[in-house]
Every structure is written in structure tokens, then in C-alpha cells.
Enzyme design. Sequence first.
Site, PDB file in Angstrom:
ATOM      1  N   HIS A 188       0.643  13.110 -21.339  1.00  0.00           N
ATOM      2  CA  HIS A 188      -0.668  12.487 -21.571  1.00  0.00           C
ATOM      3  C   HIS A 188      -1.333  12.967 -22.860  1.00  0.00           C
ATOM      4  O   HIS A 188      -2.068  12.219 -23.494  1.00  0.00           O
ATOM      5  CB  HIS A 188      -1.568  12.709 -20.350  1.00  0.00           C
ATOM      6  CG  HIS A 188      -1.065  11.986 -19.134  1.00  0.00           C
ATOM      7  ND1 HIS A 188      -1.320  12.395 -17.853  1.00  0.00           N
ATOM      8  CD2 HIS A 188      -0.298  10.861 -19.022  1.00  0.00           C
ATOM      9  CE1 HIS A 188      -0.738  11.560 -16.999  1.00  0.00           C
ATOM     10  NE2 HIS A 188      -0.109  10.621 -17.684  1.00  0.00           N
ATOM     11  N   HIS A 248       5.910   1.873 -16.174  1.00  0.00           N
ATOM     12  CA  HIS A 248       5.871   2.524 -14.849  1.00  0.00           C
ATOM     13  C   HIS A 248       4.499   3.173 -14.726  1.00  0.00           C
ATOM     14  O   HIS A 248       4.326   4.355 -15.034  1.00  0.00           O
ATOM     15  CB  HIS A 248       6.970   3.577 -14.723  1.00  0.00           C
ATOM     16  CG  HIS A 248       8.368   3.023 -14.815  1.00  0.00           C
ATOM     17  ND1 HIS A 248       8.896   2.519 -15.984  1.00  0.00           N
ATOM     18  CD2 HIS A 248       9.330   2.890 -13.876  1.00  0.00           C
ATOM     19  CE1 HIS A 248      10.139   2.110 -15.752  1.00  0.00           C
ATOM     20  NE2 HIS A 248      10.424   2.323 -14.482  1.00  0.00           N
ATOM     21  N   SER A 272      -1.547   7.342 -17.028  1.00  0.00           N
ATOM     22  CA  SER A 272      -1.272   6.746 -18.344  1.00  0.00           C
ATOM     23  C   SER A 272      -2.008   5.420 -18.619  1.00  0.00           C
ATOM     24  O   SER A 272      -2.548   5.252 -19.710  1.00  0.00           O
ATOM     25  CB  SER A 272       0.235   6.587 -18.538  1.00  0.00           C
ATOM     26  OG  SER A 272       0.816   5.833 -17.499  1.00  0.00           O
ATOM     27  N   GLU A 331       3.992  -1.996 -12.375  1.00  0.00           N
ATOM     28  CA  GLU A 331       4.149  -0.985 -11.318  1.00  0.00           C
ATOM     29  C   GLU A 331       4.757  -1.687 -10.112  1.00  0.00           C
ATOM     30  O   GLU A 331       4.297  -2.749  -9.713  1.00  0.00           O
ATOM     31  CB  GLU A 331       2.781  -0.366 -10.992  1.00  0.00           C
ATOM     32  CG  GLU A 331       2.720   0.472  -9.723  1.00  0.00           C
ATOM     33  CD  GLU A 331       3.702   1.645  -9.684  1.00  0.00           C
ATOM     34  OE1 GLU A 331       3.739   2.433 -10.624  1.00  0.00           O
ATOM     35  OE2 GLU A 331       4.453   1.738  -8.683  1.00  0.00           O
ATOM     36  N   ASP A 356       9.416  -5.138 -11.993  1.00  0.00           N
ATOM     37  CA  ASP A 356      10.215  -4.069 -12.589  1.00  0.00           C
ATOM     38  C   ASP A 356       9.777  -3.873 -14.051  1.00  0.00           C
ATOM     39  O   ASP A 356       9.809  -4.813 -14.846  1.00  0.00           O
ATOM     40  CB  ASP A 356      11.696  -4.479 -12.512  1.00  0.00           C
ATOM     41  CG  ASP A 356      12.630  -3.408 -13.045  1.00  0.00           C
ATOM     42  OD1 ASP A 356      12.200  -2.589 -13.886  1.00  0.00           O
ATOM     43  OD2 ASP A 356      13.792  -3.400 -12.619  1.00  0.00           O
ATOM     44  N   GLY A 357       9.385  -2.640 -14.374  1.00  0.00           N
ATOM     45  CA  GLY A 357       8.862  -2.360 -15.713  1.00  0.00           C
ATOM     46  C   GLY A 357       9.859  -2.640 -16.832  1.00  0.00           C
ATOM     47  O   GLY A 357       9.467  -2.985 -17.947  1.00  0.00           O
ATOM     48  N   ASP A 371       8.084   5.544 -18.322  1.00  0.00           N
ATOM     49  CA  ASP A 371       7.882   6.776 -17.546  1.00  0.00           C
ATOM     50  C   ASP A 371       8.346   6.613 -16.100  1.00  0.00           C
ATOM     51  O   ASP A 371       7.551   6.678 -15.163  1.00  0.00           O
ATOM     52  CB  ASP A 371       6.370   7.117 -17.602  1.00  0.00           C
ATOM     53  CG  ASP A 371       6.030   8.391 -16.855  1.00  0.00           C
ATOM     54  OD1 ASP A 371       6.916   9.234 -16.692  1.00  0.00           O
ATOM     55  OD2 ASP A 371       4.855   8.530 -16.449  1.00  0.00           O
TER      56      ASP A 371
END
Length: 300
Positions: free
Chosen positions: A19, A42, A107, A125, A158-159, A179
Site C-alpha cells: 500500500h 483482486h 487497495s 473481486e 475474474d480479475g 494482488d
Amino acid sequence: MFSYRHAFHAGNHADVLKHMILLNICQYMTQKDKPLTYIDTHAGVGVYQMGNPMAQKSGEAQTGIAKLWPMWQNKGQRNQLPPMLHAYLQHIFELNGADELKHYPGSPYIASRNLREIDRLRVFELHPTDMRLLDEMINRINLPDSRDDKRVLFKTVDGFVGLKANIPPASRRGLVLIDPSYEIKDDYTKVAKAMKDALIRFPTGTYCIWYPVLARQESRNLVTQLERIAADAGAKWLHATLAVGEVQPAQMAAGLQASGMFVFNPPYTLADDLKAALPLVADKLKTDAAGGYEIAHSKN
Ligand SMILES: C[S@@+](CC[C@H](N)C(=O)[O-])C[C@H]1O[C@@H](n2cnc3c(N)ncnc32)[C@H](O)[C@@H]1O
């Protein structure tokens, strides 16, 4: 598949590294008067409650933010902090609105608080509960709070698929955070594949890859692969790691001891900012002599 909940890990040492870097890049990229697209593959929940039973049970914030926070609370120390660390702690202070640490930013919150009216946000997500919580966060960000606005996209998808569908962005300036939880071994392969593809579709984007540093092959291989992918694409890179103790073979056994961020096309200021901040962060967070940090970057 949905066993991972970031609420157990929010604010741990790995979040601190990730971060701090994300915020620094976001602030750098939003200085320019041109639209930016931020893509979070993600996303997690967005804002975490430190009093939540999951956070209380794991106590992981004690390995990260809880050790740094007293430096913010002490005004004398606060004024001496390296700029990158100061900015990170200030961001958390602004979320909490007080010296007490009740909330920790994820994030999508960190990035979106720094986005402007001209920017775009793409958030992915897969966990249905986390997506619902994330949905509530949308009201707290700077961008318009309507899902109908083309500038904002929150999607349960799905990211890796979401990333592919959104690059190159119309703005031609993009920041991407990848991530995954890496609980599924496949994530390592998927990250490398996604990056190879992303640098073909959108070679000038800035991509941040977080990964757990573990004494096992997949973890070591990922960095080698990412360096090779950068070299093949002629992209600059920066790689930073932060360890609080001795690196373990498995992520869950004795708790994660180290993590890394690999950044493709980083801002030219990032290496110096990290060199000023990471020694202090590592010193505060390490639990034994094995703790420390490393910063490496491409020569070109
Ligand atoms: C490490 S957490 C994300 C933390 C967040 N990026 C942050 O820094 O605050 C990983 C998240 O990815 C979600 N996830 C797992 N597989 C996914 C996938 N294929 N696409 C999108 N999200 C996924 C998990 O539910 C989890 O919330």
C-alpha cells in the site's frame, strides 16, 4: 476457492509494503493533468475494520501498521518521517479522522481516494461477500457514486479476465494492481501469463504485482519470470521486498514473513522514495535479525 478473506490479513507487513508503494505511484501519476485509469484485479473489501473478529483473531495488523502507527501519533516523530511513509500514514489518518486506528484502507480505497473527476476506476473481486462490502465503499470515493457512470466499474468477475478486457485503456495512461492471494498455485502462472499479455496490449502501463516471498520454487520462479518478461518487452522494472523474519516455505505455516512488489514501468522517483522509507519501515517491523529489505531495478 473462496477460503481466503483479506480481513484476516489487513494492515499486516505485506499490506504496508504494497500500500505504501501503491499510494506513492497513484499520487505521482495523478500529478499530471491527463486522465488515468486504475485497474484493481483482486480488490478485496476496500476498507477493513480493525475491531472485526477476523482482524482480532489473526492479530496480523500487529506485524505491520500497528508498529508504525505510534510514529504518526507522536507529532515530533511524525514531522521527521520520510515522505513516502508520511504520505501512507497520513492517508490512514485521514480515513480514521483521528489518532486512533479503527479502519485500515485496502487497495481500491487507497487508489480511488486519489483519483480525480477525469480518471477511471476498474475494480474486480470474485468473493460475493467481499464484493457486497466493496459495493458499500463506492460511496466513500472521490469518483461519482453511480454504477451507471462509465468512469466507475465494480464487477464480480475474474480479475485476470477483467484486466484483459480493459487494456489498453482509452486514457492511454494506466496503473494496474495485481494482488491475488496465491492460495491456489495457479495464481503464480496466471500472473506471469497476464503480464506477458498485458505488456503486448498496453506496453506503457504501470503494473504492480504483489507476491509472497516464500522458500519455495513458485515464489522464486515468479520473480525470474517477471524480470524476463520485462526484458523481452523492453520495460523498466523495480522490485522491492520487505521481510520481518526468516522466510518460510509455506504461506500459512508460521505466518507470512516476507513479501515483494514487482513494478513494471515504475515512476523514476520510486526507487529513491523507497530508499528513504524502507530502512525505517524494516527496522520497525522486523522481529529478528532475518528482517530487512531489498530494492532492485532494471539498468536501462
Ligand atoms: C490479497 S486479497 C486483495 C487485497 C487488496 N488488493 C488490498 O490490497 O486491499 C485477494 C482478493 O482476491 C479475491 N480473488 C481471488 N481470486 C480472484 C480472481 N480470480 N479474480 C478476482 N478476485 C479474486 C479474493 O476474494 C481476495 O479478496
